[in-house]
Design a protein around this motif. Structure first.
Motif, mmCIF file in Angstrom:
data_model
loop_
_atom_site.group_PDB
_atom_site.id
_atom_site.type_symbol
_atom_site.label_atom_id
_atom_site.label_comp_id
_atom_site.label_asym_id
_atom_site.label_seq_id
_atom_site.Cartn_x
_atom_site.Cartn_y
_atom_site.Cartn_z
ATOM 1 N N LYS A 68 0.807 -1.221 0.000
ATOM 2 C CA LYS A 68 0.000 0.000 0.000
ATOM 3 C C LYS A 68 0.840 1.270 0.000
ATOM 4 N N THR A 69 2.101 1.162 0.451
ATOM 5 C CA THR A 69 2.917 2.375 0.527
ATOM 6 C C THR A 69 3.378 2.850 -0.850
ATOM 7 N N SER A 70 3.089 2.080 -1.899
ATOM 8 C CA SER A 70 3.350 2.571 -3.256
ATOM 9 C C SER A 70 2.510 3.816 -3.547
ATOM 10 N N TYR A 71 1.482 4.026 -2.721
ATOM 11 C CA TYR A 71 0.621 5.215 -2.839
ATOM 12 C C TYR A 71 1.457 6.497 -2.891
ATOM 13 N N TYR A 72 2.472 6.581 -2.045
ATOM 14 C CA TYR A 72 3.191 7.842 -1.872
ATOM 15 C C TYR A 72 4.016 8.191 -3.112
ATOM 16 N N ARG A 73 4.569 7.186 -3.772
ATOM 17 C CA ARG A 73 5.285 7.469 -5.025
ATOM 18 C C ARG A 73 4.308 7.918 -6.099
ATOM 19 N N GLU A 74 3.183 7.223 -6.197
ATOM 20 C CA GLU A 74 2.183 7.598 -7.190
ATOM 21 C C GLU A 74 1.627 8.987 -6.906
ATOM 22 N N PHE A 75 1.457 9.297 -5.635
ATOM 23 C CA PHE A 75 0.946 10.618 -5.258
ATOM 24 C C PHE A 75 1.899 11.706 -5.746
ATOM 25 N N VAL A 76 3.187 11.559 -5.417
ATOM 26 C CA VAL A 76 4.161 12.586 -5.794
ATOM 27 C C VAL A 76 4.336 12.648 -7.304
ATOM 28 N N LYS A 77 4.376 11.498 -7.975
ATOM 29 C CA LYS A 77 4.537 11.477 -9.444
ATOM 30 C C LYS A 77 3.404 12.200 -10.147
ATOM 31 N N ASN A 78 2.214 12.157 -9.565
ATOM 32 C CA ASN A 78 1.039 12.724 -10.231
ATOM 33 C C ASN A 78 0.734 14.163 -9.820
ATOM 34 N N LEU A 79 1.550 14.735 -8.949
ATOM 35 C CA LEU A 79 1.335 16.137 -8.583
ATOM 36 C C LEU A 79 1.652 17.036 -9.773
ATOM 37 N N PRO A 80 0.865 18.068 -9.999
ATOM 38 C CA PRO A 80 1.150 18.994 -11.103
ATOM 39 C C PRO A 80 2.448 19.759 -10.877
ATOM 40 N N GLU A 81 2.996 20.307 -11.959
ATOM 41 C CA GLU A 81 4.316 20.933 -11.906
ATOM 42 C C GLU A 81 4.346 22.266 -11.172
ATOM 43 N N ASP A 82 3.200 22.758 -10.746
ATOM 44 C CA ASP A 82 3.179 24.008 -9.974
ATOM 45 C C ASP A 82 3.032 23.732 -8.476
ATOM 46 N N THR A 83 3.496 22.553 -8.039
ATOM 47 C CA THR A 83 3.448 22.197 -6.619
ATOM 48 C C THR A 83 4.853 21.864 -6.124
ATOM 49 N N VAL A 84 5.058 22.021 -4.811
ATOM 50 C CA VAL A 84 6.352 21.767 -4.173
ATOM 51 C C VAL A 84 6.151 20.739 -3.060
ATOM 52 N N VAL A 85 7.095 19.770 -2.984
ATOM 53 C CA VAL A 85 7.013 18.708 -1.982
ATOM 54 C C VAL A 85 8.137 18.869 -0.964
ATOM 55 N N LEU A 86 7.773 18.989 0.304
ATOM 56 C CA LEU A 86 8.724 18.909 1.408
ATOM 57 C C LEU A 86 8.646 17.491 1.962
ATOM 58 N N THR A 87 9.792 16.858 2.187
ATOM 59 C CA THR A 87 9.756 15.478 2.671
ATOM 60 C C THR A 87 10.783 15.262 3.767
ATOM 61 N N LEU A 88 10.578 14.202 4.542
ATOM 62 C CA LEU A 88 11.492 13.852 5.612
ATOM 63 C C LEU A 88 11.209 12.432 6.069
ATOM 64 N N ALA A 89 12.151 11.882 6.859
ATOM 65 C CA ALA A 89 12.092 10.520 7.385
ATOM 66 C C ALA A 89 12.214 9.508 6.245
ATOM 67 N N CYS A 90 12.164 8.223 6.581
ATOM 68 C CA CYS A 90 12.462 7.217 5.550
ATOM 69 C C CYS A 90 11.346 7.066 4.537
ATOM 70 N N GLY A 91 10.171 7.669 4.797
ATOM 71 C CA GLY A 91 9.118 7.656 3.802
ATOM 72 C C GLY A 91 9.535 8.298 2.489
ATOM 73 N N LYS A 92 10.570 9.154 2.546
ATOM 74 C CA LYS A 92 11.023 9.840 1.333
ATOM 75 C C LYS A 92 11.606 8.889 0.302
ATOM 76 N N TYR A 93 12.073 7.715 0.763
ATOM 77 C CA TYR A 93 12.690 6.787 -0.187
ATOM 78 C C TYR A 93 11.697 6.220 -1.185
ATOM 79 N N ARG A 94 10.411 6.444 -0.949
ATOM 80 C CA ARG A 94 9.420 6.017 -1.937
ATOM 81 C C ARG A 94 9.506 6.845 -3.219
ATOM 82 N N PHE A 95 10.098 8.055 -3.120
ATOM 83 C CA PHE A 95 10.069 8.925 -4.309
ATOM 84 C C PHE A 95 11.253 9.874 -4.417
ATOM 85 N N ASN A 96 12.238 9.797 -3.502
ATOM 86 C CA ASN A 96 13.287 10.828 -3.529
ATOM 87 C C ASN A 96 14.315 10.644 -4.637
ATOM 88 N N ASP A 97 14.108 9.616 -5.483
ATOM 89 C CA ASP A 97 14.944 9.496 -6.666
ATOM 90 C C ASP A 97 14.313 10.179 -7.879
#
Length: 428
Positions: free
Chosen positions: A290-319
């Motif tokens: 279910k945690t694949s949600y977070y990568r899909e969430f960030v991938k689908n955000l429009p280009e006029d948004t900014v993501v602040l991230t922290l903790a190991c949850g960031k490894y879902r999308f920090n690449d």
């Protein structure tokens, strides 16, 4: 409910409907919640104490909080909600104390690119959360020809100026805590586990892993204090790594001062409609599908948004390469879980910058929940009055229907759903 803390329990095993002492199920859940929050505070306070920093007010709250959960001491549901909020306030104080300690010892973090490959030579990989233990290891390995790598929550160490002085801190191996068996089996290096998030090792690396601080594992050599000679000697006895370029490069080290130095530009871009919304996406990661949600969430955000991230949850999308908005990075890594205070400081500054209350800002929290420390951070956000937090991939079990109803009614807590649908609901 389930409570088995005294001799009054049903059939001598545990109360599951109502306490033999008269305790209601919701009170029992609130006891559990308070204890989880206290555990989180204790984890962050431990690391502050490592660096010589304490706070008597926090100490006093921990004593009072623990005491209140004993049998026949406090069964007031309303009081335990207040204690939960107070635990959030105390956690903010604790994280502020720890961040102050880290900055005064190692400098203000700076944005830093971190390689993920290997460098020719012997190696040690450090995992866990103890920045101090890693620093002591780097001092002791200086000039030995041993390269040091970080894993999981120690990635942000690369951003501290004092750590940049060590040329043999060469990169990051692996990602979140739960990949350690795969990662540690792959590389013939000595391993140092510095605090929590350390798993019982497989036979592939059991003879070359060591623990320190509060971390201990069955059959694994534990090091008291900070003399890491056994780790160094083990590293020297192992085969050298070869030069190997990693597929990913992580960027970390965005401290509050770095982000806030961009405040005028951020305000300009928001007022011009070029930044539509900020998202805080992070938390504790887990191997659940279910945690694949977070990568899909960030991938689908429009280009006029900014993501602040922290903790190991960031490894879902920090690449992900999200680019920037006129110089403002779209993906900003604030650090470890205890660096949540940096996010809180930034949110407070944005509130002041725009002259808006926190809940009026173009800002949404989307958090992943895995373990007990995260409860302290959740209550910190609630103590600040933050509403509309999305949380998943599951709702914590201590949130029974009564407590969940209170949180939904007062704080508009939302379980995550479909990434695209959630984005649509948030952005309108």
């Amino acid at each position: 409910m389930f409570c088995y803390q005294c001799s009054q329990t049903a059939r001598g095993t545990g109360c599951t409907v109502k306490g033999g002492c008269g305790k209601e199920a919701t009170v029992a859940r609130l006891h559990d919640n308070l204890l989880f929050s206290i555990k989180g505070i204790s984890a962050y306070l431990y690391h502050a104490r490592e660096l010589g920093y304490t706070d008597p007010e926090v100490d006093g709250f921990l004593e009072r909080g623990f005491y209140s959960t004993l049998t026949n001491v406090n069964q007031d549901t309303g009081d335990f909600v207040k204690l939960a909020i107070e635990s959030g306030e105390m956690n903010i104080k604790t994280m502020q104390l720890l961040k102050k300690a880290l900055i005064e010892k190692y400098g203000e973090p700076e944005p830093t690119e971190v390689k993920t490959g290997t460098v020719k030579g012997h190696g040690i990989v450090a995992t866990g959360h103890s920045i101090k233990a890693l620093y002591e290891l780097l001092k002791q390995t200086e000039g030995t020809g041993i390269n040091v790598y970080t894993h999981s929550e120690l990635l942000p160490a690369h951003g501290y100026p004092e750590f940049k002085k060590f040329d043999h801190l060469v990169g990051q191996l692996g990602g979140p805590w739960f990949d350690q068996r795969k990662t540690f089996s792959k590389y013939p290096v000595a391993i140092l586990g510095t605090s929590n998030c350390v798993l019982t090792p497989t036979d592939a690396y059991k003879e070359r892993i060591f623990t320190s601080g509060v971390a201990q594992l069955p059959g694994v050599q534990h090091i008291d204090g900070y003399d890491f000679t056994p780790v160094i000697e083990k590293s020297k006895s192992l085969p050298e790594l070869s030069d190997e370029t990693g597929e990913k490069v992580f960027t970390t080290g965005f401290g509050a001062s770095t982000v806030l130095s961009l405040a005028p530009k951020i305000k300009e871009l928001v007022e011009a409609g070029k930044i539509r919304r900020f998202f805080v996406v992070g938390g504790c990661d887990s191997p659940m599908p279910k945690t694949s949600y977070y990568r899909e969430f960030v991938k689908n955000l429009p280009e006029d948004t900014v993501v602040l991230t922290l903790a190991c949850g960031k490894y879902r999308f920090n690449d992900l390469q999200l680019g920037d908005i006129e110089g403002i990075p779209r993906l900003i890594d604030l650090g470890q879980c205890n660096d949540a205070i940096v996010g809180i400081d930034i949110v407070a500054a944005l509130s002041e910058l725009f002259g808006l209350e926190i809940n009026e800002l173009p800002l949404t929290f989307v958090l992943s929940w895995m373990e007990q420390k995260a409860v302290a951070i959740l209550w910190s956000l609630l103590a600040l009055g933050v509403k509309g937090i999305y949380i998943g991939p599951i709702i914590p079990a201590w949130l029974n229907e009564d407590i969940l109803n209170v949180l939904v009614e007062n704080y508009d807590i939302k379980p995550i759903g479909d990434p695209k649908e959630d984005i649509k609901a948030i952005l309108g």
